[in-house]
Design a protein around this motif. Sequence first.
Motif, mmCIF file in Angstrom:
data_model
loop_
_atom_site.group_PDB
_atom_site.id
_atom_site.type_symbol
_atom_site.label_atom_id
_atom_site.label_comp_id
_atom_site.label_asym_id
_atom_site.label_seq_id
_atom_site.Cartn_x
_atom_site.Cartn_y
_atom_site.Cartn_z
ATOM 1 N N ILE A 1 0.837 -1.208 0.000
ATOM 2 C CA ILE A 1 0.000 0.000 0.000
ATOM 3 C C ILE A 1 0.868 1.254 0.000
ATOM 4 C CG2 ILE A 1 -1.619 1.327 1.415
ATOM 5 C CD1 ILE A 1 -2.971 -1.327 2.112
ATOM 6 N N HIS B 1 0.592 3.958 -2.994
ATOM 7 C CA HIS B 1 0.084 5.308 -2.749
ATOM 8 C C HIS B 1 1.189 6.358 -2.771
ATOM 9 C CE1 HIS B 1 -2.673 8.346 -1.349
ATOM 10 N NE2 HIS B 1 -1.824 8.665 -0.357
ATOM 11 N N SER C 1 -4.629 6.444 -5.928
ATOM 12 C CA SER C 1 -5.517 6.876 -4.843
ATOM 13 C C SER C 1 -5.945 5.655 -4.034
ATOM 14 C CB SER C 1 -6.746 7.566 -5.434
ATOM 15 O OG SER C 1 -7.557 6.609 -6.082
ATOM 16 N N HIS C 2 -6.513 5.913 -2.865
ATOM 17 C CA HIS C 2 -6.933 4.786 -2.031
ATOM 18 C C HIS C 2 -8.092 4.022 -2.672
ATOM 19 C CE1 HIS C 2 -4.196 5.486 1.243
ATOM 20 N NE2 HIS C 2 -4.519 6.779 1.267
ATOM 21 N N ILE D 1 -6.408 1.789 -5.073
ATOM 22 C CA ILE D 1 -5.707 0.723 -4.338
ATOM 23 C C ILE D 1 -6.720 -0.314 -3.844
ATOM 24 C CG2 ILE D 1 -4.350 0.202 -2.270
ATOM 25 C CD1 ILE D 1 -3.049 2.991 -2.633
ATOM 26 N N GLY D 2 -7.837 0.189 -3.353
ATOM 27 C CA GLY D 2 -8.885 -0.724 -2.896
ATOM 28 C C GLY D 2 -9.337 -1.643 -4.008
ATOM 29 N N GLU E 1 -11.641 1.062 0.726
ATOM 30 C CA GLU E 1 -10.838 2.277 0.658
ATOM 31 C C GLU E 1 -10.332 2.653 2.057
ATOM 32 O OE1 GLU E 1 -13.095 5.603 -0.701
ATOM 33 O OE2 GLU E 1 -11.542 7.031 -0.135
ATOM 34 N N SER F 1 -7.413 0.691 3.130
ATOM 35 C CA SER F 1 -6.199 1.170 2.471
ATOM 36 C C SER F 1 -5.662 2.415 3.186
ATOM 37 C CB SER F 1 -6.500 1.482 1.006
ATOM 38 O OG SER F 1 -5.393 2.065 0.385
ATOM 39 N N ARG F 2 -6.564 3.289 3.538
ATOM 40 C CA ARG F 2 -6.139 4.526 4.225
ATOM 41 C C ARG F 2 -5.474 4.204 5.559
ATOM 42 N NH1 ARG F 2 -7.915 9.201 2.061
ATOM 43 N NH2 ARG F 2 -9.674 9.062 0.626
ATOM 44 N N SER F 3 -6.119 3.375 6.346
ATOM 45 C CA SER F 3 -5.581 3.094 7.674
ATOM 46 C C SER F 3 -4.260 2.334 7.584
ATOM 47 C CB SER F 3 -6.598 2.308 8.497
ATOM 48 O OG SER F 3 -6.874 1.079 7.865
ATOM 49 N N GLN F 4 -4.202 1.411 6.625
ATOM 50 C CA GLN F 4 -2.953 0.661 6.456
ATOM 51 C C GLN F 4 -1.828 1.598 6.030
ATOM 52 O OE1 GLN F 4 -2.385 -3.024 6.246
ATOM 53 N NE2 GLN F 4 -4.193 -3.112 7.542
ATOM 54 N N TYR F 5 -2.191 2.503 5.166
ATOM 55 C CA TYR F 5 -1.161 3.430 4.701
ATOM 56 C C TYR F 5 -0.666 4.300 5.846
ATOM 57 C CZ TYR F 5 1.267 7.171 2.394
ATOM 58 O OH TYR F 5 2.224 8.075 2.044
#
Lengths: 470, 190
Positions: B132, B136, B142-143, B146-147, B154, B157-161
């Motif tokens: 991720i 990104h 974008s998330h 990525i999702g 999504e 992806s944000r939290s993992q990033y």
Amino acid sequence: MHDPKFEKAVQQKMHDLEFVPSESVWENIQREVAPRRRRRALAAFWWWLVPGFVLLGTGVALYRHSGSSVGAVAVSGARPAAVPEGGSAGGTGANGSPAAGTGSPATGTGFSRAGGGVDPARSDRSIRAADRLAVGGGRPADRVGTTDRLAGSAAGTERSAGGTAGSEGLEEGAVGKSSGRAAYRGYQPGLISCIVASVGIHAPRLYPKPVNTVVSGLPLPKRPWMAGFAGGAGVSSIQESSAGKLVTSASFMSVPGPYTSLYPNTTNYTIVSSAKRYSSTSKPDLSYRAGVFAEKPLSARWSVDLGLNLHYYSTRLYATQVANNYAPTAATLLTASAITYTTSNTAPASGGEQSYTNRYYYLELPVAAQWQVNQSRKVPIFWRGGVVLSYLMASDALYYDDLSGSYYRDNSVARKVQASVASGLMVGLPIRSVRIQVGPEVQYGLTSMLSTGSSSSHLFYGGMRVALLR
Amino acid sequence: MDHRQLVKDCLEGVAAAQKQLYEEFAAAMLGVCYRYTKSMVDAEDVLQEGFIMVFKNLHQFSFSGELGGWIRRIMVNTAINYLKKNSRYQTDLLFTDGGGLHPVSDDNPEVILSTKELAELIRQLPPGYQTIFNLHAIEGYSHVEIGRILGIKEGTSRSQYARARSLLINWIYKFSAANKNETSYARPKI
């Protein structure tokens, strides 16, 4: 929200990240790519060889076939309706050829021998003649096939030496049967079956394979036309909506083997008399086809295809009892019809059922739409449906006239162009780079097989279809 | 030779052109593959698969963008497919929302590490974070994208990033400090 400064710094540094790959990487890539070209060239050869062979064979068959109209042969004179009273249909049915025509003893006796009818006065000659025809292999047939009308008299003279037919008779036969001879030349089921049978299933790769990789931002696939091979085998039958028109009942089916092969298009078997009638049945028999097709994907799940097939249909006729009473009468030289027999002697039943295979060779133009039912990439399932336009190239089918109680071969009664609907359920089997579809398919003729009469007989085909696409 | 001619020659099967294309992009693409994998052997495997895919699908390149960018995207997708298929990475690619953020004093540290040092740190991230982060921060996806690519939400992806980022920043600090003390590189303790 993060300040993208860190990301930009990382991005900038990572864009400069480079490593020199080992030599083996390129070697492996090259091995994958270069032999592919060689394989492609080899595949292209095969993919084009087979369709070329099919088309060449089709062309040859059509060319040979186009010398005469298929049904013209014994049609006009050979129809039972045209048979004069007393059954003196005369020589031509079996005849088609001048030699057999003209009521020469050779043909007449040959028929009676095979049919079981025996005329003591002619039995010897008939046996000899029949033997001569049989032993001589394809000689008479060859001669008929290769001798043109001008040379016909020479052949006729030779033939007349053993029989009663004179030059007049020969002339009659030559004129009356010229189209029959041409039709015989054209009709070569052996050739066509050889062609069809020899067709393997390959498909030419006209365009590169479409991408199946998921690459974000790539342009949409162009979905080019693709070409493939399709073949199938199954059974065919004739669905009749009104009984008794097309070989449904018969007292006897007299199809003398050697004569069928010699004069396939011109045989008229007139059987007058038999008081008893037994029903015969038309049963499904082998059917197969092979051809090429081009497919155009319209979307991820829809595609259309059109193709060119050679399709062989057959049905089998059975006479439930062989018992017939008849004896030959004087054959007329004027009637372009078959040898005729009237009832007199009792011929011994040869026992059991006799069968005959009606064969039809169609050139088909299928147009179909295909829809992927599921979304599985590994085992996609497709529904396929469409219409098929068929042209009857050749046939040796016997038709039954229940008014006269006779079988006759008259291709003009068969409708040349037919429309059918086809449907199937296919399963995709991705094997390497070749897409294979296998599944059951049915095809039903919308138009009646017969161009005349009130009967409605429709061809039905059911079998497995295999399609290869690259 | 410009890229248009190079692609044309490659499509015609000119071996020299194919090798030229490979040599022009192989080094940079191996860098891309390296970031997504845990070893150079895996990276070369991905590079090999990616270039085979490039040559197979070169006819689809429409010249609407940079050839390098197109090849890069193929490499990224090949790498992701490789991670998904490879059992070594499968368990680590389960994107669970466990764990917390690693607090860092400065959210935007100065990246004073060399390119290869930074790449090594990124590769030390757990595969889920690593993928991720690469997609990104470096590739610019974008998330949402990525999702879609990874088959996750999504938000995941944000939290993992966010976790990957804070972890990496943490490591950068630690690594920088360790470097100052001239210690040899070792995987920072999480």
